[in-house]
Each structure stands twice: as C-alpha cells, then as structure tokens.
Write a protein that holds these residues in place. Structure first.
Motif, short mmCIF file in Angstrom:
data_model
loop_
_atom_site.label_atom_id
_atom_site.label_comp_id
_atom_site.label_asym_id
_atom_site.label_seq_id
_atom_site.Cartn_x
_atom_site.Cartn_y
_atom_site.Cartn_z
N ASN A 32 0.83 -1.21 0.00
CA ASN A 32 0.00 0.00 0.00
C ASN A 32 0.86 1.26 0.00
OD1 ASN A 32 -2.36 -1.45 -0.06
ND2 ASN A 32 -2.54 -1.52 2.16
N GLN A 33 2.01 1.20 0.66
CA GLN A 33 2.92 2.34 0.63
C GLN A 33 3.43 2.57 -0.78
OE1 GLN A 33 5.96 1.70 3.57
NE2 GLN A 33 4.52 1.81 5.27
N ALA A 34 3.73 1.48 -1.49
CA ALA A 34 4.19 1.60 -2.87
C ALA A 34 3.10 2.21 -3.76
CB ALA A 34 4.62 0.24 -3.40
N ARG A 35 1.87 1.78 -3.57
CA ARG A 35 0.76 2.34 -4.35
C ARG A 35 0.61 3.83 -4.11
NH1 ARG A 35 -3.90 -1.95 -2.96
NH2 ARG A 35 -3.00 -3.75 -4.00
N LEU A 36 0.73 4.24 -2.84
CA LEU A 36 0.61 5.66 -2.53
C LEU A 36 1.75 6.47 -3.15
CD1 LEU A 36 -0.57 5.56 1.18
CD2 LEU A 36 -1.85 6.35 -0.80
N LYS A 37 2.95 5.92 -3.15
CA LYS A 37 4.08 6.62 -3.76
C LYS A 37 3.87 6.77 -5.26
CE LYS A 37 7.57 5.46 -0.36
NZ LYS A 37 8.79 4.70 -0.06
N GLN A 38 3.35 5.72 -5.91
CA GLN A 38 3.07 5.80 -7.34
C GLN A 38 2.00 6.86 -7.63
OE1 GLN A 38 1.96 1.82 -8.37
NE2 GLN A 38 4.08 1.12 -8.65
N LEU A 39 0.97 6.88 -6.82
CA LEU A 39 -0.10 7.86 -6.99
C LEU A 39 0.44 9.28 -6.81
CD1 LEU A 39 -3.08 8.54 -7.37
CD2 LEU A 39 -3.37 8.24 -4.92
N ALA A 40 1.25 9.48 -5.78
CA ALA A 40 1.82 10.80 -5.53
C ALA A 40 2.71 11.23 -6.70
CB ALA A 40 2.62 10.79 -4.23
N THR A 41 3.47 10.31 -7.24
CA THR A 41 4.34 10.62 -8.37
C THR A 41 3.51 11.03 -9.59
OG1 THR A 41 6.00 9.06 -7.57
CG2 THR A 41 6.15 9.70 -9.87
N ARG A 42 2.44 10.28 -9.85
CA ARG A 42 1.56 10.62 -10.97
C ARG A 42 0.92 11.99 -10.79
NH1 ARG A 42 -2.77 6.34 -11.75
NH2 ARG A 42 -2.02 5.55 -9.79
N LEU A 43 0.45 12.25 -9.59
CA LEU A 43 -0.20 13.54 -9.34
C LEU A 43 0.78 14.70 -9.45
CD1 LEU A 43 -2.59 12.62 -6.40
CD2 LEU A 43 -3.21 13.08 -8.77
N LEU A 44 1.97 14.50 -8.95
CA LEU A 44 2.97 15.57 -9.01
C LEU A 44 3.44 15.79 -10.44
CD1 LEU A 44 5.07 14.85 -5.81
CD2 LEU A 44 3.51 16.75 -6.22
N SER A 45 3.53 14.74 -11.24
CA SER A 45 3.98 14.91 -12.62
C SER A 45 2.93 15.63 -13.46
CB SER A 45 4.34 13.56 -13.24
OG SER A 45 3.19 12.75 -13.38
N ARG A 46 1.66 15.52 -13.11
CA ARG A 46 0.60 16.21 -13.85
C ARG A 46 0.63 17.71 -13.61
NH1 ARG A 46 -4.86 12.58 -12.99
NH2 ARG A 46 -4.10 10.73 -14.07
N ARG A 47 1.12 18.11 -12.46
CA ARG A 47 1.13 19.52 -12.10
C ARG A 47 2.13 20.31 -12.93
NH1 ARG A 47 1.38 20.05 -5.68
NH2 ARG A 47 -0.60 21.12 -5.57
N ARG A 48 3.16 19.67 -13.39
CA ARG A 48 4.24 20.38 -14.10
C ARG A 48 3.89 20.66 -15.52
NH1 ARG A 48 9.21 16.85 -11.66
NH2 ARG A 48 8.71 17.32 -9.54
#
Length: 48
Positions: A32-48
């Motif tokens: 679940n920690q890995a899933r959250l890290k992947q989600l955070a990475t995706r969300l942060l990459s969309r902001r740029r």
C-alpha cells in the motif's frame, strides 16, 4: 463548523477508532505504501 464537530465526535467513537486503526494497519503494509508513492508521483507529474 458543525461538520467538523460531527467528524471529530465520530472519530472519537468506538466505530471511528476501529476505522482509524484499520487505516493505520493498511498504511503499514509495504504494497500500500508503494501504491501511494506511485499515486503521488503521478499527481505531481501532472502539475508540471
């Protein structure tokens, strides 16, 4: 403000405490920690 008071009261209730404990157990799992890290990475990459 009434919503916050109701939420606080629920989280202090036995059922609310069960949900909080379950959430903590789920977050402690490595998959679940890995899933959250992947989600955070995706969300942060969309902001740029």
């Amino acid at each position: 403000m009434a919503l916050m008071q109701r939420l606080t009261a629920f989280l202090r209730s036995p059922r609310g405490q069960q949900l909080v404990d379950r959430g903590r157990r789920e977050l402690a799992k490595p998959e679940n920690q890995a899933r959250l890290k992947q989600l955070a990475t995706r969300l942060l990459s969309r902001r740029r």
